[in-house]
Scaffold this motif. Sequence first.
Motif, PDB file in Angstrom:
ATOM      1  N   PHE A 173       0.857  -1.186   0.000  1.00 10.20           N
ATOM      2  CA  PHE A 173       0.000   0.000   0.000  1.00 10.20           C
ATOM      3  C   PHE A 173       0.886   1.227   0.000  1.00 10.20           C
ATOM      4  N   GLU A 182       0.776   5.369  -0.214  1.00 16.98           N
ATOM      5  CA  GLU A 182      -0.033   6.593  -0.187  1.00 16.98           C
ATOM      6  C   GLU A 182       0.796   7.692  -0.838  1.00 16.98           C
ATOM      7  N   TYR A 232      -6.120   6.141   0.409  1.00 20.42           N
ATOM      8  CA  TYR A 232      -6.241   6.279   1.858  1.00 20.42           C
ATOM      9  C   TYR A 232      -6.807   4.996   2.439  1.00 20.42           C
ATOM     10  N   LEU A 233      -6.224   4.533   3.519  1.00 21.91           N
ATOM     11  CA  LEU A 233      -6.734   3.413   4.308  1.00 21.91           C
ATOM     12  C   LEU A 233      -6.488   3.755   5.757  1.00 21.91           C
ATOM     13  N   ILE A 271     -11.495   3.089   3.250  1.00 23.64           N
ATOM     14  CA  ILE A 271     -10.509   2.910   2.182  1.00 23.64           C
ATOM     15  C   ILE A 271     -11.014   3.695   0.976  1.00 23.64           C
ATOM     16  N   HIS A 306     -14.729   6.476  -1.904  1.00 25.60           N
ATOM     17  CA  HIS A 306     -14.333   5.985  -0.581  1.00 25.60           C
ATOM     18  C   HIS A 306     -15.402   5.025  -0.066  1.00 25.60           C
TER      19      HIS A 306
END
Length: 181
Positions: free
Chosen positions: A9, A11, A18-19, A63, A69
Amino acid sequence: MSNVARLRFEETADKGLYLGPATVASVRPAEIEVDLPKGGKVHARLALAYAYEPVPGDEVLVIGNAEGHWIIGVVHAQGPAVLHFPADAELRAAGTLRIAADRGVEIASPELSVTTKKIRTIASEVVQAFSTLRQRVTELLSVQAGQTYTVVEGSMHSQAKSATILTEEKVSINGKEVHLG
């Protein structure tokens, strides 16, 4: 060879992935607005395998990216847990089904049917209110009470093949007329 799967992951500013946690800011039909921790509000859709009705202030796991989202988890909820079924539903257990609550159990429905071989009710107090109550007992109706008090605003009719009133002390009949025979 390793059987461990790794989630990669990243960013980055250009991807906007986004998580992480978010706080529910507002809830409208089919639209939930959440506050992200680094600022900014985004619209999120529910993507959960269970029923959840968000309320403002709930902490959820979100997420998303520039395309959208999704709420994929609930960290802390303040509202009630609600199971909603759009059609008929059944709840079954091969053994005993128990329902317990710390403050009470309420059932609201236009009609309630109970079919069973035996009912046991144990309570310190029972209050019942009906506009009409009909009872049919085919074998024995037995009532054992410390005292009984019955008030009938209209007329009262009692019919039996035979009847006995047995008291240890007195029997009073008070009326304008008493017909015997």
